[in-house]
Design a protein around this motif. Structure first.
Motif, PDB file in Angstrom:
ATOM      1  N   LEU A  63      86.299  95.838 -24.999  1.00  0.00           N
ATOM      2  CA  LEU A  63      87.810  95.114 -25.324  1.00  0.00           C
ATOM      3  C   LEU A  63      89.203  96.608 -24.902  1.00  0.00           C
ATOM      4  O   LEU A  63      89.336  97.776 -25.077  1.00  0.00           O
ATOM      5  N   ASN A  64      90.210  95.537 -24.870  1.00  0.00           N
ATOM      6  CA  ASN A  64      91.859  96.760 -24.520  1.00  0.00           C
ATOM      7  C   ASN A  64      91.177  97.556 -23.896  1.00  0.00           C
ATOM      8  O   ASN A  64      91.877  98.302 -23.827  1.00  0.00           O
ATOM      9  N   ASP A  65      90.788  97.524 -22.400  1.00  0.00           N
ATOM     10  CA  ASP A  65      90.076  98.455 -21.398  1.00  0.00           C
ATOM     11  C   ASP A  65      91.286  98.405 -20.892  1.00  0.00           C
ATOM     12  O   ASP A  65      90.893  97.424 -19.536  1.00  0.00           O
ATOM     13  N   LEU A  66      91.777  98.949 -20.209  1.00  0.00           N
ATOM     14  CA  LEU A  66      92.703  98.757 -19.073  1.00  0.00           C
ATOM     15  C   LEU A  66      92.436  99.068 -17.548  1.00  0.00           C
ATOM     16  O   LEU A  66      91.679  99.855 -17.410  1.00  0.00           O
ATOM     17  N   GLU A  67      92.170  98.155 -16.860  1.00  0.00           N
ATOM     18  CA  GLU A  67      91.625  98.116 -15.909  1.00  0.00           C
ATOM     19  C   GLU A  67      90.521  97.857 -15.811  1.00  0.00           C
ATOM     20  O   GLU A  67      89.797  98.923 -14.474  1.00  0.00           O
ATOM     21  N   GLY A  68      90.328  98.278 -16.621  1.00  0.00           N
ATOM     22  CA  GLY A  68      88.363  98.832 -16.825  1.00  0.00           C
ATOM     23  C   GLY A  68      87.819 100.318 -16.717  1.00  0.00           C
ATOM     24  O   GLY A  68      87.417 100.125 -16.328  1.00  0.00           O
ATOM     25  N   ARG A  69      88.809 100.981 -16.831  1.00  0.00           N
ATOM     26  CA  ARG A  69      88.870 102.370 -16.004  1.00  0.00           C
ATOM     27  C   ARG A  69      87.370 102.748 -17.076  1.00  0.00           C
ATOM     28  O   ARG A  69      87.162 103.541 -16.826  1.00  0.00           O
ATOM     29  N   PHE A  70      87.275 102.597 -18.582  1.00  0.00           N
ATOM     30  CA  PHE A  70      87.313 103.277 -20.066  1.00  0.00           C
ATOM     31  C   PHE A  70      85.328 102.941 -19.255  1.00  0.00           C
ATOM     32  O   PHE A  70      84.274 103.218 -19.191  1.00  0.00           O
ATOM     33  N   ALA A  71      85.273 101.791 -18.265  1.00  0.00           N
ATOM     34  CA  ALA A  71      84.108 100.428 -18.603  1.00  0.00           C
ATOM     35  C   ALA A  71      83.580 101.793 -17.121  1.00  0.00           C
ATOM     36  O   ALA A  71      82.243 102.205 -16.985  1.00  0.00           O
ATOM     37  N   ALA A  72      84.634 101.745 -16.761  1.00  0.00           N
ATOM     38  CA  ALA A  72      83.929 102.205 -15.001  1.00  0.00           C
ATOM     39  C   ALA A  72      83.631 104.025 -15.487  1.00  0.00           C
ATOM     40  O   ALA A  72      82.537 104.333 -14.480  1.00  0.00           O
ATOM     41  N   HIS A  73      84.463 104.496 -16.242  1.00  0.00           N
ATOM     42  CA  HIS A  73      83.512 105.856 -17.000  1.00  0.00           C
ATOM     43  C   HIS A  73      82.108 106.121 -16.772  1.00  0.00           C
ATOM     44  O   HIS A  73      81.413 106.458 -16.961  1.00  0.00           O
ATOM     45  N   LEU A  74      82.343 105.086 -17.933  1.00  0.00           N
ATOM     46  CA  LEU A  74      81.142 104.597 -18.867  1.00  0.00           C
ATOM     47  C   LEU A  74      79.837 104.317 -17.762  1.00  0.00           C
ATOM     48  O   LEU A  74      78.454 105.409 -17.424  1.00  0.00           O
ATOM     49  N   ARG A  75      79.903 103.775 -16.445  1.00  0.00           N
ATOM     50  CA  ARG A  75      79.009 103.633 -15.883  1.00  0.00           C
ATOM     51  C   ARG A  75      78.285 104.840 -14.655  1.00  0.00           C
ATOM     52  O   ARG A  75      77.167 105.447 -14.941  1.00  0.00           O
ATOM     53  N   THR A  76      79.454 105.927 -14.706  1.00  0.00           N
ATOM     54  CA  THR A  76      79.108 107.455 -14.204  1.00  0.00           C
ATOM     55  C   THR A  76      78.191 107.772 -15.219  1.00  0.00           C
ATOM     56  O   THR A  76      77.477 109.007 -14.665  1.00  0.00           O
ATOM     57  N   GLN A  77      78.366 107.293 -16.276  1.00  0.00           N
ATOM     58  CA  GLN A  77      77.440 108.932 -17.179  1.00  0.00           C
ATOM     59  C   GLN A  77      75.891 107.818 -17.631  1.00  0.00           C
ATOM     60  O   GLN A  77      75.094 107.649 -18.209  1.00  0.00           O
ATOM     61  N   GLY A  78      75.535 106.805 -16.576  1.00  0.00           N
ATOM     62  CA  GLY A  78      74.746 106.254 -16.336  1.00  0.00           C
ATOM     63  C   GLY A  78      74.354 104.398 -17.067  1.00  0.00           C
ATOM     64  O   GLY A  78      73.281 104.484 -18.071  1.00  0.00           O
ATOM     65  N   MET A  79      75.583 103.793 -18.186  1.00  0.00           N
ATOM     66  CA  MET A  79      75.626 102.983 -18.895  1.00  0.00           C
ATOM     67  C   MET A  79      76.093 101.594 -18.037  1.00  0.00           C
ATOM     68  O   MET A  79      76.223 101.913 -17.326  1.00  0.00           O
ATOM     69  N   GLN A  80      75.268 100.935 -18.722  1.00  0.00           N
ATOM     70  CA  GLN A  80      75.866  99.208 -18.247  1.00  0.00           C
ATOM     71  C   GLN A  80      76.396  99.141 -19.095  1.00  0.00           C
ATOM     72  O   GLN A  80      76.721  98.685 -20.451  1.00  0.00           O
ATOM     73  N   ALA A  81      78.329  99.154 -18.207  1.00  0.00           N
ATOM     74  CA  ALA A  81      78.999  98.558 -18.914  1.00  0.00           C
ATOM     75  C   ALA A  81      79.635  97.748 -17.809  1.00  0.00           C
ATOM     76  O   ALA A  81      80.700  97.658 -16.754  1.00  0.00           O
TER      77      ALA A  81
END
Length: 231
Positions: free
Chosen positions: A199-217
């Motif tokens: 939530l409150n994730d600017l442009e989904g940047r943190f979710a994108a970073h989590l995907r590089t860590q192997g998470m479904q984000a």
């Protein structure tokens, strides 16, 4: 506070804002709950380093107030409306200052007092500041006419989400125990989360970073919802 939901297909934690630093006084350290899926607030995920310890920042604010008063100025601290600001109010009172506060902070203090937590010795702000007084006023609230009439105001900002410039504040001291990006990642790994909604994730940047860590984000925002345990 967090909400844990457990069902036959796994555990979901709605974590909200995650604070991994020292908690506000008279509150408990948060528990890291194992979960298959987590929904959390990513407001401060872009920060590369943690906030300074709350106790150190409060000491800096106390010194700011003392210096402003010694210079014949009127100290004004633009704050968040949260439990840590109550700690700041107590510290200023214990340092011998008379604290004036916006109505929202006074109300928050009353709520915490009703819950059995120590009260804050402050009075509502209406007009002017006395010789040994300091004003705590929310950064997200539009200044009142009475505040704008403070002709010798010296401003510090403790609200962590405010971007300031030298022209608008004398001092910027973010007062928060919220987790930065590295801490949020460590929290998710400790929880064992495989699926993460932000939530409150600017442009989904943190979710994108989590995907590089192997998470479904994925980032949530209206009208998106969290599809739990998708195949």
């Amino acid at each position: 506070a967090s909400l844990l939901c457990e069902g036959p297909h796994g555990r979901v934690v709605f974590a909200g804002p995650v604070g991994l630093g020292a908690p506000p006084n008279h509150t408990q350290v948060a528990e890291i709950r194992p979960a298959n899926a987590v929904c959390l607030d990513a407001t401060f995920a872009s920060r590369e380093s943690p906030f300074a310890p709350v106790s150190e920042t409060i000491e800096q604010v106390v010194r700011f107030v003392q210096d402003a008063l010694s210079a014949g100025q009127q100290p004004v601290v633009r704050t968040s409306v949260d439990a840590i600001t109550l700690d700041l109010g107590r510290a200023l009172g214990q340092a011998g200052f008379a604290v004036r506060a916006h109505a929202s902070l006074v109300k928050l203090g009353e709520v915490y007092k009703a819950a059995g937590l120590p009260p804050v010795s402050w009075r509502p702000f209406s007009s002017g500041l006395g010789k040994h007084e300091v004003l705590l006023f929310p950064a997200a609230t539009k200044p009142t006419a009475a505040m704008l009439k403070l002709t010798s105001a010296k401003v510090a900002i403790t609200a962590p989400f405010v971007q300031t410039s030298p022209d608008t504040a004398a001092l910027h001291l973010p007062l928060s125990n919220m987790a930065c990006g590295k801490e949020l990642l460590a929290y998710l790994k400790a929880a064992g989360a495989k699926e993460v909604a932000t939530l409150n994730d600017l442009e989904g940047r943190f979710a994108a970073h989590l995907r590089t860590q192997g998470m479904q984000a994925y980032a949530l925002g209206p009208p998106a919802q969290m599809p739990l345990f998708t195949p």
